[in-house]
Design an enzyme around this catalytic site. Sequence first.
Site, PDB file in Angstrom:
ATOM      1  N   GLN A 117       0.816  -1.212   0.000  1.00 26.56           N
ATOM      2  CA  GLN A 117       0.000   0.000   0.000  1.00 26.56           C
ATOM      3  C   GLN A 117       0.854   1.268   0.000  1.00 26.56           C
ATOM      4  OE1 GLN A 117      -2.508  -0.533   3.454  1.00 26.56           O
ATOM      5  NE2 GLN A 117      -3.489  -2.346   2.592  1.00 26.56           N
ATOM      6  N   HIS A 179      -1.118   0.238   5.621  1.00 26.83           N
ATOM      7  CA  HIS A 179      -1.695   1.293   6.469  1.00 26.83           C
ATOM      8  C   HIS A 179      -0.741   2.466   6.694  1.00 26.83           C
ATOM      9  CE1 HIS A 179      -4.747  -1.750   8.344  1.00 26.83           C
ATOM     10  NE2 HIS A 179      -4.645  -1.836   7.018  1.00 26.83           N
ATOM     11  N   GLU A 282     -15.243   4.756   8.773  1.00 21.40           N
ATOM     12  CA  GLU A 282     -15.783   5.858   9.576  1.00 21.40           C
ATOM     13  C   GLU A 282     -15.553   7.225   8.938  1.00 21.40           C
ATOM     14  OE1 GLU A 282     -14.913   3.862  13.990  1.00 21.40           O
ATOM     15  OE2 GLU A 282     -13.839   5.677  13.386  1.00 21.40           O
ATOM     16  N   TYR A 292     -10.259   8.533  19.017  1.00 23.08           N
ATOM     17  CA  TYR A 292     -11.307   8.038  18.116  1.00 23.08           C
ATOM     18  C   TYR A 292     -11.529   6.526  18.217  1.00 23.08           C
ATOM     19  CZ  TYR A 292     -11.795  12.767  16.825  1.00 23.08           C
ATOM     20  OH  TYR A 292     -12.062  14.103  16.918  1.00 23.08           O
ATOM     21  N   TYR A 303     -10.824  -9.671   9.284  1.00 20.42           N
ATOM     22  CA  TYR A 303     -10.990 -10.217   7.940  1.00 20.42           C
ATOM     23  C   TYR A 303     -11.187 -11.733   8.020  1.00 20.42           C
ATOM     24  CZ  TYR A 303      -9.546  -5.681   6.217  1.00 20.42           C
ATOM     25  OH  TYR A 303      -9.474  -4.343   5.952  1.00 20.42           O
TER      26      TYR A 303
HETATM   27 CA   LIG Z   1     -13.406   5.123  15.631  1.00 17.45          CA
END
Ligand SMILES: [Ca+2]
Length: 426
Positions: A117, A179, A282, A292, A303
């Site tokens: 990624q 990520h 989100e 968060y 997964y």
């Molecule tokens: Ca969250």
Amino acid sequence: MQGRIRHHTGLGWAACLGLSVLSGPVTAQDTGRAPTAIVAPGPTPVTRALSLPASSQVRSQVVVSDLEAPWGLAFLPNGDMLVTELLGQLRYVKGGANPVLEAEPIAGLPKVTAAGQGGLMDVTIHPDFSRNQLIYLSFSVGDEAANHTRVIRARLEGRTLVDVQTIFDVSPAKPRFQHFGSRFAWLPDKTLLISIGDGGNPPTSLDGAFIRQQAQKLDSHLGKIIRIHDDGRIPSDNPFVTTPGARPEIYSYGHRNAQGLARDPVTGRIYATEHGSQGGDELNQIEAGANYGWPKVTYGVEYGAARTLISAEQTAPGLRDPLAVWSPAIAPSGLTVVRKSAFKAWEGDVLAGGLRLDQGRGALIRIDLDRAGKVVGQERIDLGEVRVRDVRIGPDGQIYVLTTAMRNFRDKGQRNGQLWRLSPAD
Ligand SMILES: [Ca+2]
């Protein structure tokens, strides 16, 4: 839903749009309190993106083709564009009615590690670009065993980067290539926000634990949104500068992999979208010092077919609830707030790129926000069999979208990336 979308309030419209409201309205974000204020836990609407109605208000047109895995888009004051390609090239697009992709990429880029990624990700220009010609790039460096996101700034002289300076390196380094986050947003005080991913999925580990736990650790940049000055210095009013052991660049934490980040220039609200794990994507409103929740609370599951729970709870005291959740995933990418656009009815709404809706095509999602910033409706803007990677409002008020093909989108030589222009339908 037929005809033109107008601004509405209330869940009646949400229900008519196919929002699956599980258990009531969103918890209000108490913007008036200190950064560490505890927000009472509350239920959050969960949306099935494919059940959203398709917008009938958009005329779409491909204006540039032959991009190789485009990732980020930035407009220059003259209407020209910079486009990053994940494999490590920065491209120049002459703007105007018929944009033209220049054949030669920008020269002078540092070496980028393009794997998994990772690669060359976001691009943004300094708020005073007209005076200083500074641009900013985020990209991954390192190898399979130890890699991280780096941020540089450089001056754009013609088609060459000069005075390249590293202004931020994510620490700690992590294994594997998952990520990276890496999206930019400017604040009015000319500080820069950068989203940083949590480092990856299990079994990827660091310090004897799954690396995702880094998102809750204040001594790590992983799973954070960070804030720095335009030269990399640390703002003295960052929320954790006086917290012992904390990284002073941290602005907010508990994020999984935020690849959408945007500030509303009118309300000052900052929005971020992040990828969940098999659902649980989100939209959050970002405030300094707030947590968060990832991975303590999430609507996503591991997964695999077993769909193992990651968290027993989806909300908890002291953790910020999202404004919206998508399950199944939309795989959210670039994000922008609609201001000064040709889409008058969408003023103040948020556009979120989606790489992959329900394992199928990508799309833009328009999120209708009321004046208080509450989500009151959503719709899909379908662009066919593409992954939507970034979205920006052009100086001409049109919406510009970067896409790639659904498959083989980052294989070397696959020039299936496109730049689209969206205009209001007649
Ligand atoms: Ca969250």
